[in-house]
Design an enzyme around this catalytic site. Structure first.
Site, short mmCIF file in Angstrom:
data_model
loop_
_atom_site.label_atom_id
_atom_site.label_comp_id
_atom_site.label_asym_id
_atom_site.label_seq_id
_atom_site.Cartn_x
_atom_site.Cartn_y
_atom_site.Cartn_z
CG ASP A 61 -29.48 -14.71 31.54
OD1 ASP A 61 -31.00 -14.30 31.81
OD2 ASP A 61 -28.48 -14.35 31.83
N GLY A 67 -3.32 -3.55 11.79
CA GLY A 67 -3.15 -4.18 10.85
C GLY A 67 -4.74 -3.91 10.96
N PRO A 68 -4.94 -5.03 11.77
CG PRO A 68 -5.83 -7.13 12.93
CD PRO A 68 -5.26 -6.46 12.32
CG LEU A 69 -7.98 -0.67 8.78
CD1 LEU A 69 -8.92 -0.43 7.62
CD2 LEU A 69 -7.09 -0.58 9.02
CG ASP A 95 -11.16 8.14 5.43
OD1 ASP A 95 -11.37 9.21 5.71
OD2 ASP A 95 -10.17 8.61 4.30
NE ARG A 136 -26.40 -16.65 36.93
CZ ARG A 136 -27.65 -17.43 37.65
NH1 ARG A 136 -27.91 -18.98 37.51
NH2 ARG A 136 -28.63 -17.33 37.76
CB ILE A 157 -9.28 7.52 -0.91
CG1 ILE A 157 -9.39 8.50 -1.60
CG2 ILE A 157 -9.06 6.27 -1.46
CD1 ILE A 157 -10.93 8.19 -3.00
CD GLU A 176 -19.48 -6.73 25.51
OE1 GLU A 176 -19.95 -6.94 26.19
OE2 GLU A 176 -19.21 -5.87 24.07
CG HIS A 203 -26.92 -14.54 27.57
ND1 HIS A 203 -27.62 -13.63 26.47
CD2 HIS A 203 -26.96 -12.91 28.71
CE1 HIS A 203 -27.87 -12.36 26.82
NE2 HIS A 203 -27.39 -11.97 28.08
CG HIS A 261 -1.85 -1.49 1.44
ND1 HIS A 261 -2.72 -1.38 1.26
CD2 HIS A 261 -1.28 -2.32 1.99
CE1 HIS A 261 -3.68 -2.15 1.12
NE2 HIS A 261 -2.80 -2.96 1.82
CG PHE A 264 -20.98 -11.14 25.75
CD1 PHE A 264 -21.98 -11.39 24.82
CD2 PHE A 264 -21.50 -10.91 26.60
CE1 PHE A 264 -23.48 -11.52 25.70
CE2 PHE A 264 -22.85 -10.17 27.38
CZ PHE A 264 -23.14 -10.74 26.58
#
Length: 655
Positions: free
Chosen positions: A461, A116-118, A154, A512, A186, A403, A465, A27, A429
């Site tokens: 739940d 790298g992961p934006l 961006d 739990r 861009i 999270e 969950h 890039h 989660f």
């Protein structure tokens, strides 16, 4: 003769387009567009010393837009870091080159975070800024007073993680955090307005940030904007209006320079446009000398800091914590002795809270939190008051319902050094934060995830969950230790292991529901072996029952039923697959002999257990989603009781 800032920036542009062209991959647009901003930043603002890249009070620089990796590789090379060498840059994106497609913290000193992961880089920087303020409150300005700088694109500002990160940063008023936005309008698909029409500046302002704009190709205007940011007590977004691929006369300002090489003709045209006459990968000596001078100017600042450190009464403690070393005498052995002496039946989330009570008293560097589930995750203890914008010395962060943001912020804290972060949410989660957990593993950082409500045992739940596949998918992540302790003793042992592992993250999957204490005799840390024989067969051994977490209790009850029928059954508790896999083959063969029936019991997917029980073994678990009902009813419904398992084991032995 003075070297102009235009020439300094052109060196970045030339190296970037040459490296991408040689690799025919990469890039070039972002580093070419942000070269002017980066030149100003490194020349006049960032505090660093290439000869001491791990200097504790250096500024942190995070290239969140990691696809533009040639920007940081160029800067590191030009300012005098030992690597990358020009040969490394020639081999950009090639096997064994430290100049990978996206920056990796373990490849090059000076790369503070793997990006790298934006958006994740910016969120990681928020954690660095939190760690800086926290350590400043504990050790003072003489030892800790530095900034965290981010270059983001961006895409970084569009990703959902950005919303989580900037909300937390604004709430905590992290004024030492400055984000330089490459506002080039861009994306890979084309113009930003194809997919977005939001007012980014207004969004940042609404979350408590200071916002300022500048012309990213006017160095005086860039300085003005950065100076405004430094003068404001809030975290700052500096919107730098740039042209992506600046210098490429035919492709600049288009998505054509976002993710592919310029091409031979466009590189030649860019050289002409920039007035750059040097051969590929060659930096004129006067330009190279000026960049080396820029790199050397932090040495005096670093030396002055070292002098302050030498005379500081907290020197030894500060160095220990920044090195990531636990106190030499750290152990939970005494705490575990109290558990052996006073057995108790508690949920492992409560067992974790009790262990943390001892840990947080022994380790002042722990920095905990929860994503709005403090009372459920049991992550707060008496010694961890809240960290707030009015008191950064607190040791507990209320992350809110963020999270993924929490996971990345904890990565940043660990990368910064001086703290050991842990944070809690429900295991289900972990899907929201998986990218952050994976990055912690990739970056080899000690980050501890307390993931509670780890099975259908959470009950009413219901299936939204109730985690089914989650423990198994987490076990698949390389360099991530996943622990599922069976009782209060194993929970303490797993916490000790997670804390002592300084080279990777850990997950503690906790219940739990209350579980009986199965370990009542003093022993070594058996969880360190990953699996161990909890109960040995009394009759002639015909079966080995392997279980984790809350299902170890079921395995014990199943063994008792089998033994009453004259069927000898071992019970193996396996809190950690990874630790067990690391044991000598003789130990593994003794624990799980091939000549007997092997049976797994875990309240989750059975996928994967065949590696331990074999094709002929039995796997008891759940390969559907859960249901809404009390925990006991659910375990019976899904066949996870001794009364339902024992007959099937006996029947299998009869065939």
């Amino acid at each position: 003769m003075t070297v102009s800032e235009k020439s300094l920036a052109s060196a970045i542009r030339a190296l970037s387009m040459d490296a991408v062209q040689a690799a025919n991959s990469g890039h070039p647009g972002m580093p070419m567009g942000m070269a002017d901003v980066a030149t100003v930043l490194f020349k006049d603002y960032i505090k660093f010393d290439p000869t001491q890249p791990k200097w504790a009070d250096r500024d942190r620089f995070v290239l969140s837009a990691g696809h533009g990796s040639m920007l940081i590789y160029s800067l590191l090379h030009l300012t005098g870091y030992a690597r990358p060498t020009i040969e490394d840059i020639r081999n950009f994106r090639q096997l064994h080159s430290p100049c990978a497609g996206h920056p990796e913290n373990f490849e090059l000193a000076g790369v503070e975070a793997t990006t790298g992961p934006l958006g994740s880089g910016l969120a990681t920087a928020v954690g660095m800024a939190i760690a800086e303020r926290h350590l400043n409150a504990q050790f003072g300005d003489d030892l800790v007073d530095h900034r965290t700088w981010v270059i983001a694109g961006d895409g970084c500002l569009m990703e959902g993680i950005n919303h989580e990160a900037i909300g937390l940063a604004g709430h905590l008023n992290l004024g030492q955090l400055i984000v330089l936005w490459d506002d080039n309008k861009i994306t890979i698909d084309g113009a930003v307005d194809l997919s977005s029409s939001e007012d980014v500046r207004a969004r940042y302002a609404a979350t408590g940030w200071h916002v300022v704009s500048c012309d990213g190709h006017d160095v005086a205007d860039v300085r003005r904007a950065i100076d405004e940011a430094l003068a404001d007590p809030r975290p700052s977004l500096v919107a730098c209006a740039t042209k992506i691929g600046y210098g490429a006369p035919n492709k600049a300002g288009t998505s054509g320079v976002h993710g592919s090489a310029l091409g031979t003709e466009e590189v030649a045209a860019a050289r002409e446009f920039l007035g750059w006459t040097a051969e590929p990968f060659v930096i004129p000596e006067d330009v190279a000398a000026e960049w080396r001078r820029i790199g050397a100017q932090g040495a005096d600042v670093r030396a002055a800091w070292e002098a302050r450190l030498a005379g500081n009464g907290q020197k030894a403690e500060f160095e220990r914590r920044m090195a990531g070393d636990l106190p030499a005498d750290f152990s939970l052995s005494a705490y575990i002795d109290t558990l052996i002496a006073n057995p108790q039946k508690v949920a492992t989330r409560r067992a974790s809270e009790l262990a943390l009570g001892a840990i947080n008293d022994l380790l002042p560097e722990t920095l905990g939190g929860s994503a709005d589930l403090t009372g459920s995750n049991n992550t707060k203890t008496k010694s961890t008051g809240p960290l707030t914008k009015d008191d950064y010395s607190g040791r507990y962060i209320y992350y809110g319902i963020r999270e993924f943001g929490m996971a990345c912020a904890m990565n940043g804290m660990a990368l910064h050094g001086g703290v050991i972060p842990y944070g809690g949410t429900f295991l289900v989660f972990s899907d929201y934060m998986r990218g952050g957990i994976r990055l912690a593993a990739l970056q080899q950082q000690r980050v501890i995830h307390v993931l509670t409500h780890d099975s259908i045992g959470l009950g009413e739940d219901g299936p939204t969950h109730q985690p089914i596949e989650h423990v198994m998918t987490l076990r698949m992540i390389p360099n991530l230790d996943v622990y599922r302790p069976a009782d209060i003793v194993e929970t303490a042992e797993c916490w000790e292991l997670a804390l002592k592992d300084s080279d990777g993250p850990s997950v503690l999957a906790l219940t739990r529901q209350n579980l009986p204490q199965l370990r009542t005799e003093k022993s070594e840390n058996l969880s360190a072996k990953g699996a161990y024989r909890l109960r040995a067969a009394t009759a002639d051994r015909k079966v080995v029952l392997i279980a984790t977490g809350s299902e170890v209790e079921i395995a014990v009850a199943t063994a008792e039923l089998l033994e009453s029928q004259g069927i000898g059954a071992d019970v193996v508790s396996m809190p950690s697959w990874a630790h067990f896999d690391a044991q000598p083959q003789a130990y593994k063969d003794d624990l799980l002999p091939h000549h007997v029936l092997r049976v797994s019991i875990e309240a989750g997917t059975t996928f994967g257990w065949e590696r331990y029980v074999g094709i002929a073994g039995l796997r008891f678990g759940i390969d559907t989603f859960g249901a809404s009902a009390p925990a006991e009813a659910l375990y019976d419904h899904f066949g996870l009781t001794a009364a339902k398992i024992a007959p099937q084991v006996a029947a299998a032995l009869d065939h």
